[in-house]
Design a protein around this motif. Structure first.
Motif, PDB file in Angstrom:
ATOM      1  N   LEU A  18       0.829  -1.201   0.000  1.00  0.00           N
ATOM      2  CA  LEU A  18       0.000   0.000   0.000  1.00  0.00           C
ATOM      3  C   LEU A  18       0.868   1.258   0.000  1.00  0.00           C
ATOM      4  N   LEU A  19       1.914   1.250   0.844  1.00  0.00           N
ATOM      5  CA  LEU A  19       2.820   2.395   0.913  1.00  0.00           C
ATOM      6  C   LEU A  19       3.590   2.554  -0.400  1.00  0.00           C
ATOM      7  N   GLY A  20       4.082   1.453  -0.941  1.00  0.00           N
ATOM      8  CA  GLY A  20       4.831   1.516  -2.197  1.00  0.00           C
ATOM      9  C   GLY A  20       3.987   2.038  -3.343  1.00  0.00           C
ATOM     10  N   LEU A  21       2.747   1.564  -3.461  1.00  0.00           N
ATOM     11  CA  LEU A  21       1.864   2.025  -4.535  1.00  0.00           C
ATOM     12  C   LEU A  21       1.494   3.494  -4.364  1.00  0.00           C
ATOM     13  N   ALA A  22       1.319   3.926  -3.099  1.00  0.00           N
ATOM     14  CA  ALA A  22       1.035   5.342  -2.838  1.00  0.00           C
ATOM     15  C   ALA A  22       2.213   6.208  -3.270  1.00  0.00           C
ATOM     16  N   VAL A  23       3.432   5.764  -2.941  1.00  0.00           N
ATOM     17  CA  VAL A  23       4.642   6.490  -3.346  1.00  0.00           C
ATOM     18  C   VAL A  23       4.749   6.539  -4.869  1.00  0.00           C
ATOM     19  N   LEU A  24       4.458   5.424  -5.526  1.00  0.00           N
ATOM     20  CA  LEU A  24       4.499   5.371  -6.994  1.00  0.00           C
ATOM     21  C   LEU A  24       3.508   6.367  -7.597  1.00  0.00           C
TER      22      LEU A  24
ATOM     23  N   ILE B 259       4.644  17.621  -4.004  1.00  0.00           N
ATOM     24  CA  ILE B 259       5.983  17.552  -4.598  1.00  0.00           C
ATOM     25  C   ILE B 259       7.023  17.312  -3.509  1.00  0.00           C
ATOM     26  N   GLY B 260       7.666  16.176  -3.577  1.00  0.00           N
ATOM     27  CA  GLY B 260       8.645  15.803  -2.563  1.00  0.00           C
ATOM     28  C   GLY B 260       8.036  15.130  -1.352  1.00  0.00           C
ATOM     29  N   ALA B 261       6.696  15.123  -1.259  1.00  0.00           N
ATOM     30  CA  ALA B 261       6.058  14.534  -0.082  1.00  0.00           C
ATOM     31  C   ALA B 261       6.303  13.041   0.003  1.00  0.00           C
ATOM     32  N   GLU B 262       6.490  12.382  -1.160  1.00  0.00           N
ATOM     33  CA  GLU B 262       6.662  10.931  -1.126  1.00  0.00           C
ATOM     34  C   GLU B 262       7.890  10.528  -0.313  1.00  0.00           C
ATOM     35  N   LEU B 263       8.949  11.355  -0.344  1.00  0.00           N
ATOM     36  CA  LEU B 263      10.156  11.033   0.424  1.00  0.00           C
ATOM     37  C   LEU B 263       9.919  11.151   1.921  1.00  0.00           C
ATOM     38  N   ASP B 264       9.223  12.220   2.340  1.00  0.00           N
ATOM     39  CA  ASP B 264       8.898  12.386   3.757  1.00  0.00           C
ATOM     40  C   ASP B 264       7.997  11.246   4.236  1.00  0.00           C
TER      41      ASP B 264
ATOM     42  N   VAL C 211       6.521  24.345  -1.838  1.00  0.00           N
ATOM     43  CA  VAL C 211       7.135  23.048  -1.525  1.00  0.00           C
ATOM     44  C   VAL C 211       7.936  23.145  -0.236  1.00  0.00           C
ATOM     45  N   MET C 212       8.704  24.223  -0.071  1.00  0.00           N
ATOM     46  CA  MET C 212       9.520  24.398   1.126  1.00  0.00           C
ATOM     47  C   MET C 212       8.652  24.489   2.380  1.00  0.00           C
ATOM     48  N   VAL C 213       7.578  25.271   2.285  1.00  0.00           N
ATOM     49  CA  VAL C 213       6.697  25.461   3.447  1.00  0.00           C
ATOM     50  C   VAL C 213       5.902  24.194   3.731  1.00  0.00           C
ATOM     51  N   SER C 214       5.393  23.568   2.668  1.00  0.00           N
ATOM     52  CA  SER C 214       4.532  22.400   2.856  1.00  0.00           C
ATOM     53  C   SER C 214       5.292  21.223   3.454  1.00  0.00           C
ATOM     54  N   ARG C 215       6.588  21.117   3.188  1.00  0.00           N
ATOM     55  CA  ARG C 215       7.359  20.013   3.757  1.00  0.00           C
ATOM     56  C   ARG C 215       7.357  20.081   5.282  1.00  0.00           C
TER      57      ARG C 215
END
Length: 408
Positions: free
Chosen positions: A218-224, A316-321, A262-266
């Motif tokens: 589930l996590l992997g597919l969400a990241v994809l 954008i970039g949220a998948e890494l967090d 992106v900076m603020v949302s992270r």
């Protein structure tokens, strides 16, 4: 925030080491890569297709990630990040001496991405995940804020260097900053809390157990889904706005707004993850991002486009967090890097599919609307997957607590 301040007192050195390491590690090449592609194409007469062929490094790096994760779990962050810093510096020096052979360029880029991967999140997030528990989301967001900060800082700096000393000077500056950042990160690192190399009852999951769980997929597919949607959109964002009727000057301003959001949302997403029901909160964040993508399909009006840009920035970039946070939360720390490496394969495949997909749709259809619709659907799908992960997170947490209680 009290939990963050409390844990920061004992973990600020490792948090700062991770922030600097990530900022000046392999992620810093992404925002400036287009500058080098253009310069090399002009210098050697390469077509755009030939220069962009270096993207083959992405799937090759994805295949190397699980192996890199196992090495990090075995030898530790300090040893592997130190090795990767040295490999990155040598790769940049190699790139600075290119003679125009395309195969040599591909080989150097692949070497940079594969051997330099331990200067990225797969390695440095171990420092944060092991040091912070109650404020892990906020701490991971702070660490990866270094990537966003350098993404804003580096393009004009590298561009200035290239205007003065050419693309060779640009690669030499990258080598120097990578070395300086890597050394400073090494000096700041402190030993991590002891984590057993072999999982005991209640300690966490082995790699095999993790990949056998529904939560992993589930996590992997969400990241994809997020990486396809967000990377595809950001790669064509300015072109999307111009074709939607925004003039070039305003499109550039919206691009800057996107970087700021992106900076603020992270930081905001990191804080949200430390609250109760992190999977549910992640679903809400993805839902907001999907609304932003949908708003880009409406007739262009400055306030609406501005709101859409800010909302899209959440993805954008949220998948890494999210990947780092849920990997530690769901599967524990004994095999964190190896499991993270497997999840990172979804991320790298998503990057390749997103960029290629947007270009292909534009070429075949002649417009970006179907691609924007794809982004909207994929972000909404990611939100649904996180809602499903909510149940798996609860079950995994109680399973570990029960096993730990029995073992005691």
């Amino acid at each position: 925030m009290n939990a963050f301040v409390r844990e920061l007192a004992g973990g600020w050195r490792n948090l700062l080491a991770a922030t600097i390491g990530l900022g000046f590690g392999i992620p810093c090449y992404t925002p400036v890569s287009s500058l080098f592609l253009r310069a090399l194409g002009i210098q050697f007469g390469w077509s755009k297709a030939v220069a962009a062929g270096a993207l083959i490094a992405l799937p090759i790096t994805a295949l190397a990630f699980p192996f890199a994760g196992r090495l990090i779990d075995r030898f530790g962050v300090r040893a592997m990040s130190g090795f990767s810093v040295a490999a990155s510096v040598l790769s940049y020096l190699w790139l600075s001496r290119l003679s125009g052979n395309v195969a040599e360029y591909y080989a150097a880029i692949i070497t940079l991405n594969v051997l330099g991967c331990a200067t990225g999140p797969i390695c440095y997030t171990v420092l944060v995940a092991a040091q912070f528990r109650d404020a892990r989301g906020a701490a991971l967001a702070c660490a990866q804020f270094g990537i966003a900060f350098v993404a804003v800082l580096f393009p004009p700096v590298i561009g200035l260097m290239m205007s003065l000393h050419g693309w060779r000077g640009g690669y030499l500056l990258l080598a120097a900053t990578t070395l300086a950042g890597g050394i400073l990160s090494q000096l700041l690192m402190r030993p991590l809390p002891s984590v057993p190399t072999q999982p005991r009852a209640g300690d966490g999951f082995s790699t095999r157990d993790a990949t056998s769980s529904c939560a992993f997929w589930l996590l992997g597919l969400a990241v994809l889904a997020i990486s396809i949607a967000s990377i595809g959109l950001v790669s064509a964002f300015q072109s999307v706005l111009i074709e939607r009727g925004i003039n070039e000057r305003n499109a550039t301003l919206f691009l800057s707004l996107l970087a700021l959001s992106v900076m603020v949302s992270r930081l905001a997403v990191g804080r949200v993850l430390d609250l109760s029901h992190p999977a549910r909160s992640s679903a809400i964040v993805m839902g907001l991002a999907a609304i932003g993508a949908a708003l880009l399909l409406t007739p262009p009006r400055t306030p609406v486009t501005g709101l859409a840009t800010v909302l899209v920035g959440f993805s954008i970039g949220a998948e890494l967090d999210l990947m780092a946070f849920f990997c530690a939360r769901l599967f524990g720390l004994p095999h964190y890097a190896a499991i993270y490496g497997l999840l990172a394969m979804f991320f790298y495949v998503g990057i390749a599919l997103g960029g290629f997909g947007y270009g292909l749709i534009r070429d075949r259809v002649g417009a970006y609307e179907p691609a924007l619709l794809m982004t909207t659907v994929l972000l909404a799908l990611a939100g649904c997957l996180f809602l499903m992960l909510e149940r798996e997170t609860w079950m995994t947490s109680h399973q570990q607590q029960g096993v730990s209680h029995v073992a005691s």
